[in-house]
Design an enzyme around this catalytic site. Structure first.
Site, PDB file in Angstrom:
ATOM      1  N   ARG A   1      -1.218  -6.426  12.511  1.00 55.82           N
ATOM      2  CA  ARG A   1      -2.216  -5.667  13.293  1.00 55.82           C
ATOM      3  C   ARG A   1      -2.450  -6.775  14.561  1.00 55.82           C
ATOM      4  NH1 ARG A   1      -5.585  -0.994  10.249  1.00 55.82           N
ATOM      5  NH2 ARG A   1      -4.182   0.243   9.793  1.00 55.82           N
TER       6      ARG A   1
ATOM      7  N   ARG B   1       0.481   2.433  13.149  1.00 54.44           N
ATOM      8  CA  ARG B   1      -0.330   1.151  13.131  1.00 54.44           C
ATOM      9  C   ARG B   1      -0.506   0.895  11.277  1.00 54.44           C
ATOM     10  NH1 ARG B   1      -6.755   1.527  13.745  1.00 54.44           N
ATOM     11  NH2 ARG B   1      -7.073   3.257  12.156  1.00 54.44           N
ATOM     12  N   HIS B   2       0.607   1.599  10.419  1.00 56.79           N
ATOM     13  CA  HIS B   2       0.676   1.483   9.185  1.00 56.79           C
ATOM     14  C   HIS B   2       1.954   1.095   8.624  1.00 56.79           C
ATOM     15  CE1 HIS B   2      -3.210   3.849   9.332  1.00 56.79           C
ATOM     16  NE2 HIS B   2      -3.448   3.392   8.122  1.00 56.79           N
TER      17      HIS B   2
ATOM     18  N   GLU C   1       0.493   4.215   0.781  1.00 60.24           N
ATOM     19  CA  GLU C   1      -0.078   5.346   1.715  1.00 60.24           C
ATOM     20  C   GLU C   1       1.171   5.789   2.559  1.00 60.24           C
ATOM     21  OE1 GLU C   1      -2.747   2.976   4.102  1.00 60.24           O
ATOM     22  OE2 GLU C   1      -4.127   2.814   2.268  1.00 60.24           O
TER      23      GLU C   1
ATOM     24  N   ARG D   1       0.665  -1.342   0.116  1.00 62.39           N
ATOM     25  CA  ARG D   1      -0.085   0.041  -0.009  1.00 62.39           C
ATOM     26  C   ARG D   1       0.796   1.244  -0.032  1.00 62.39           C
ATOM     27  NH1 ARG D   1      -4.916  -1.588   2.341  1.00 62.39           N
ATOM     28  NH2 ARG D   1      -5.364  -3.589   1.282  1.00 62.39           N
TER      29      ARG D   1
ATOM     30  N   GLU E   1      -8.993  -1.442  13.981  1.00 67.32           N
ATOM     31  CA  GLU E   1      -9.516  -2.335  12.950  1.00 67.32           C
ATOM     32  C   GLU E   1      -8.385  -3.646  12.647  1.00 67.32           C
ATOM     33  OE1 GLU E   1      -9.329  -2.506   8.168  1.00 67.32           O
ATOM     34  OE2 GLU E   1      -9.658  -0.510   9.250  1.00 67.32           O
TER      35      GLU E   1
ATOM     36  N   SER F   1     -11.155  -6.001   7.147  1.00 64.17           N
ATOM     37  CA  SER F   1     -12.546  -5.248   6.498  1.00 64.17           C
ATOM     38  C   SER F   1     -12.810  -6.428   5.458  1.00 64.17           C
ATOM     39  CB  SER F   1     -11.699  -4.229   5.433  1.00 64.17           C
ATOM     40  OG  SER F   1     -12.645  -3.475   4.950  1.00 64.17           O
TER      41      SER F   1
END
Length: 551
Positions: A525, A325-326, A319, A317, A470, A473
Site C-alpha cells: 500500500r 487495495r487488498h 479476506e 489474510r 490506510e 494500524s
C-alpha cells in the site's frame, strides 16, 4: 482395330508399340528431364551459397551461440561492461549482454537495433562495409524481439540526440553480434506493459486494442497471466526498486533507533487472533494456520525484554476482498516498542519513520518515482514538516465529514470512500497527504487494545493514511494479563484467553511486562499510494488475491 491386333505367330513381322505405350514413355522422359534440371539448379544454388559463404567476411562475427554451459559452449573470457558506465567508453570497443527492444533492416547494407540493459537503452548500428557483410546486416535486422544478445561494438558520439533511446548522446557501431538465447513469439509486448492499465473498475473488454492514441491497451489480468514478460517493462522495474527502497529505509531508520530485527513464525497451531479471516492448512496429522500478523510474537518479545523489535515478513489474510487495495498475501512492516509514559511516544517514532522514508524516496529514488508517475499521472506527494504531522482525533474526523454532508454515528468505522474524502479534507486544511487518526472507537479495534482513559468508548489506537487511504494500524497494547483476559472475554466476538492460541500470549504478561505499543504497515500500500498506482497488484511480483494463486 488392325493396328492393335498382334501379328500371327511365325509371321516374322516386328511388333509396333501401342499409342498408350508411346505416351507413357514420353511422360517418363519429360519427368527425367525435369528431375535432372532440378538437380542442376540445386547444385548451382549450393555452389552459389558456398561461394557466398566463402565471401562472408563476417561469418565468424555473428550467429547463434550454443547454450551456455552446454558441451558446445566455450568461454571467451572477454570482459563485459554495463551501459550505465557508457561515458567511460567513448570511441572505445566494448562487449556487453543485452536484449533486443526492436530490430529493423533499413536496407541491404544497414540495420538498426534498440538494445536494453535494465533502465538503459542504446541505438545500435549494423552497417555493411569491407569488414562487415550484408549477410550480417540481414541477420542482425531480423533478430526477434526480446532475444538475449552478446554484442561487441564501438561507442560513438552522435551529432543529434537519439529520441528512441535513454542513452541519447551515443550510439553503438556493432562489429560482433551473437544470439545467446533466442526469444519465441511473445504473448505480450513489453512496450504494451509500459503503458497505463485501463482505469480502475473497467473490465478488459471495455477498452479495446487500438484505443488510447492508437496504441493497444492491455488489461491487468493479461499482464499478470504473463507476468515474467510484464515485469520486463522499465516501469515495473522502477516499482520494485522503490519497493526495495522502502524496506531498506525502514531497516535503516529503525536500526538507528535501536530496534532489533526479528523473524516470527508464519505457521501457527491456532487461529490466535480469532475471526474467520485465516487460512487453514494441513500440518502433518493436525490443523495449522497461516499467520494473520506477527502481533502476539512482537508483544511476547517485549515481555522477553527485547525492548524494541522490527520485522519485514509475509502476512496472510483470508479476506474475500476483491478490491484495488487488498491482497490475501502481502508484506508487513511491523514494529513494537516499550515506551516510558505515553503511547504517543510510539506514534512519534512511526511518524518520523514514514517522513524519513518519504523524504529519502524523493532523493534516492527520484528517477524511478518520476518514471512511474510519468505514466500514472498523480500529484506530488505533499509532506508536512518534521514534528508537524497532522494528528486528528477520530471524533474530529467524524466532525469534519459531517460538515461536508456525510451521515455517520460517533463510533462508526469509516468506509473506504469516507477515508478518501477525509484525506482530501485534511490535505485542504493541513497541506499534507500523510496524517494520523488517533483515539479510535474501542469496539472496532482488536481485544488487546488499551482502552482510552478519557472515554470508555475510545481506545489508545491510531491509523496512518497516505492520500486518504490506510497504510498502518497501531495502538498501545494491554500489558496486564488480568485486564487483557477481561477485555478478550468482553470482545465481540469473544476471545478465550485460555485458548490454545492465546494462553501463552496472555501468560507472558504475568511476569512483568513494560507498557508498549507499535504498528503494522502494508508495504504494497505504501508503494501504491506513493506512486498513485490504480491497483495494489501492480506492487506485488506475483500477487495473491481471492481469484489468483498462479503464476
Amino acid at each position: 482395330m488392325a493396328d492393335t491386333q498382334p501379328p500371327a505367330e511365325g509371321s516374322g513381322e516386328p511388333q509396333q508399340p501401342s499409342k498408350n505405350a508411346l505416351k507413357k514413355a514420353q511422360k517418363e522422359a519429360e519427368k527425367a528431364a525435369k528431375k535432372a534440371a532440378a538437380k542442376e539448379r540445386e547444385l548451382a544454388e549450393r555452389m552459389k551459397k558456398e561461394a557466398s559463404d566463402a565471401a562472408d567476411v563476417s561469418a565468424e562475427s555473428y550467429g547463434e551461440l550454443p547454450l551456455t554451459g552446454s558441451k558446445g559452449f566455450k568461454k571467451t573470457g572477454t570482459p563485459r561492461v554495463s551501459l550505465s558506465d557508457i561515458d567511460e567508453y567513448v570511441d572505445k570497443e566494448i562487449t556487453f549482454r543485452c536484449w533486443v527492444e526492436n530490430a529493423r533492416v533499413q536496407s541491404a547494407k544497414l540495420a538498426f537495433l534498440n538494445l536494453r540493459q535494465a533502465y538503459n537503452t542504446i541505438q545500435a548500428v549494423v552497417a555493411a562495409s569491407d569488414k562487415l557483410s550484408k549477410q550480417m546486416v540481414k541477420f542482425a535486422g531480423n533478430v526477434s524481439t526480446e532475444s538475449l544478445l552478446v554484442v561487441t561494438g564501438e561507442v560513438k558520439r552522435v551529432q543529434e540526440p537519439i529520441k528512441s533511446a535513454t542513452i541519447k548522446d551515443y550510439e553503438l557501431h556493432i562489429v560482433k553480434l551473437f544470439i545467446e538465447k533466442k526469444a519465441d513469439v511473445l504473448p505480450l509486448q513489453v512496450s504494451d506493459a509500459e503503458r497505463a492499465i485501463p482505469n480502475e473498475g473497467l473490465g478488459e473488454d471495455v477498452q479495446k486494442e487500438g484505443e488510447g492514441e492508437g496504441q493497444p491497451i492491455v488489461g491487468l489480468n493479461t499482464r499478470l497471466n504473463n507476468r515474467t514478460i510484464d515485469l520486463r517493462a522499465k516501469i515495473n522495474l522502477a516499482i520494485f526498486d522503490i519497493k526495495m527502497g522502502v524496506q531498506t529505509l525502514f531497516l535503516e531508520f529503525l536500526s538507528k533507533e535501536k530496534f532489533r530485527l526479528i523473524n516470527t513464525p508464519k505457521i501457527l497451531g491456532a487461529a490466535s487472533e480469532g475471526g474467520a479471516n485465516v487460512f487453514e492448512l494441513k500440518y502433518f496429522d493436525r490443523k495449522a494456520y497461516l499467520a494473520q500478523s506477527p502481533q502476539f510474537y512482537k508483544q511476547m518479545l517485549i515481555a522477553a525484554r527485547f525492548q524494541r523489535v522490527m520485522e519485514i515478513g509475509s502476512v496472510f489474510r483470508a479476506e474475500n476482498s476483491n478490491t484495488a487495495r487488498h491482497l490475501t498475501e502481502f508484506i508487513g512492516l511491523d514494529l513494537e516498542m516499550e515506551f516510558q509514559e505515553d503511547y504517543h511516544e510510539v506514534m512519534d517514532v512511526l511518524e518520523n519513520l514514514m517522513l524519513f522514508i518519504f523524504k529519502e524516496l524523493n532523493t534516492r529514488y527520484k528517477k524511478e518515482t518520476d518514471l512511474v508517475r510519468s505514466v500514472y499521472h498523480v500529484d506530488e506527494f505533499k509532506l508536512p514538516e518534521s514534528g508537524k504531522v497532522p494528528r486528528i482525533e477520530f471524533t474530529e474526523g467524524i466532525k469534519m465529514l459531517r460538515e461536508v454532508g456525510e451521515e455517520l454515528n460517533d463510533f462508526d468505522d469509516l468506509s473506504t470512500p469516507q477515508e478518501k474524502l477525509l484525506g482530501k479534507l485534511v490535505l485542504e486544511k493541513y497541506g499534507s497527504d500523510f496524517y494520523t487518526l488517533d483515539q479510535f472507537p474501542l469496539a472496532i479495534r482488536p481485544a488487546y487494545t488499551m482502552p482510552s482513559p478519557a472515554n470508555a468508548n475510545l481506545s489508545n489506537s491510531y491509523d496512518m493514511f497516505m492520500r486518504g487511504q490506510e497504510i498502518c494500524s497501531g495502538a498501545q497494547r494491554i500489558h496486564d494479563a488480568d485486564l487483557l483476559s477481561e477485555m478478550m472475554r468482553k470482545h465481540d466476538p469473544p476471545v478465550d484467553p485460555n485458548g490454545p492460541g492465546t494462553k501463552d500470549y496472555v501468560d507472558s504478561f504475568r511476569y512483568g511486562c513494560p507498557p508498549h505499543g507499535g504498528g503494522g504497515f502494508g508495504l504494497e500500500r505504501i508503494v501504491q499510494f506513493w506512486l498513485g498506482l490504480p491497483n495494489i497488484r501492480m506492487t506485488s511480483l506475483f500477487p495473491r488475491d481471492p481469484q489468483r494463486v498462479v503464476p
